[in-house]
Design an enzyme around this catalytic site. Sequence first.
Site, PDB file in Angstrom:
ATOM      1  CG  ASN A 109     -77.776  48.842-101.474  1.00 57.25           C
ATOM      2  OD1 ASN A 109     -78.074  47.730-101.919  1.00 57.25           O
ATOM      3  ND2 ASN A 109     -77.734  49.084-100.179  1.00 57.25           N
ATOM      4  CG  HIS A 111     -80.743  50.124 -96.096  1.00 54.16           C
ATOM      5  ND1 HIS A 111     -79.940  49.078 -95.710  1.00 54.16           N
ATOM      6  CD2 HIS A 111     -81.169  50.719 -94.944  1.00 54.16           C
ATOM      7  CE1 HIS A 111     -79.872  49.032 -94.397  1.00 54.16           C
ATOM      8  NE2 HIS A 111     -80.608  50.017 -93.904  1.00 54.16           N
ATOM      9  CB  SER A 138     -83.576  54.629 -98.455  1.00 57.44           C
ATOM     10  OG  SER A 138     -84.271  55.008 -97.294  1.00 57.44           O
ATOM     11  CG  ASP A 147     -76.589  50.520 -95.506  1.00 57.21           C
ATOM     12  OD1 ASP A 147     -76.542  50.125 -96.683  1.00 57.21           O
ATOM     13  OD2 ASP A 147     -76.759  49.760 -94.539  1.00 57.21           O
TER      14      ASP A 147
END
Length: 321
Positions: A109, A111, A138, A147
């Site tokens: 992912n 972020h 990130s 996260d």
Amino acid sequence: MPGKAKIAVLLSGRGSNMAALLYAAKADDCPYEIVLVASNDPGAGGLKLAAAEGIATFAQPHKGLARADHDALMDEAVRGAGADYIALAGYMRILSEPFVQSWQGRMLNIHPSLLPQYKGLHTHERALAAGDSHGGCSVHLVTTELDDGPVLAQTPVAVLPGDDADTLAARVLIAEHQLYPRTLAAYVGRFSDPEWIVAKVGELALTLPETSARESHGSPGWRVGGESSGKFFAYVSVRHHGEDAVALLAKTSGPDEMAALIDAEPELYYRPAYYGASGWIALRLDRPQVDWAHVRGWLEKSWRAVAPKRLTKLMDAAEEF
């Protein structure tokens, strides 16, 4: 050469990070390809772009479905496309624990903050309110906690005088579009990196009793037993003897077992040059989704074939205990 890693991208909106991944994948030397773009919103702009670029798409609205049921449908589509990894790119859904666990280590992912700072939403507003000198982005592995997975890479982005959340977000987005393709390529490209493969095999081999590493005829190898009487139980062949592969060489019980294995899974096993005549088989490691538990099983089997009986008896006793 091994094939490219297959990536499914999940998104909920315009898909600008998906586009960055997609266009990076057009380079001949990119180690991944996008095989599916999927969304929980049939109207997501990213789906239209993907379709225009010839990428398969899938949409499944989440309204009216339990989270687990929706995730199961998404998972079915992703696996049906043959994906090796998932890249989340603005996918605005909290994923269920079973879904996350089934893709552990294979879902990334991006972020818009310098994690572990500012998990969740409104990251730019929070960075500005705190008076931070930098925002940023990130790329991390996805875990069941929001996260919170291991961070793979970050890019700091300077906060300028007069910035508001929108102006900072616009510059962070530029950084995201550069960071995500580069980090994804590095992460999925590990499977074809000989140094990483050798290190991984060595890590597994050296957990077995009385083993040591030693090079043999230019190949990394591992032995069991004493310095003078030790015997090799594994090698890694890095495209030796003209072979287009990075492979683990391990001992079989003989030609019949070797032939049966190669006949059953020719994409996985082959008869190595030189060593094949002595009953060694080659297990390809330069490919996506290597089953490292399977590799460890071969290391242990090969170790048992040459280890002193005092060691195999100790291992058998330990396993029974």
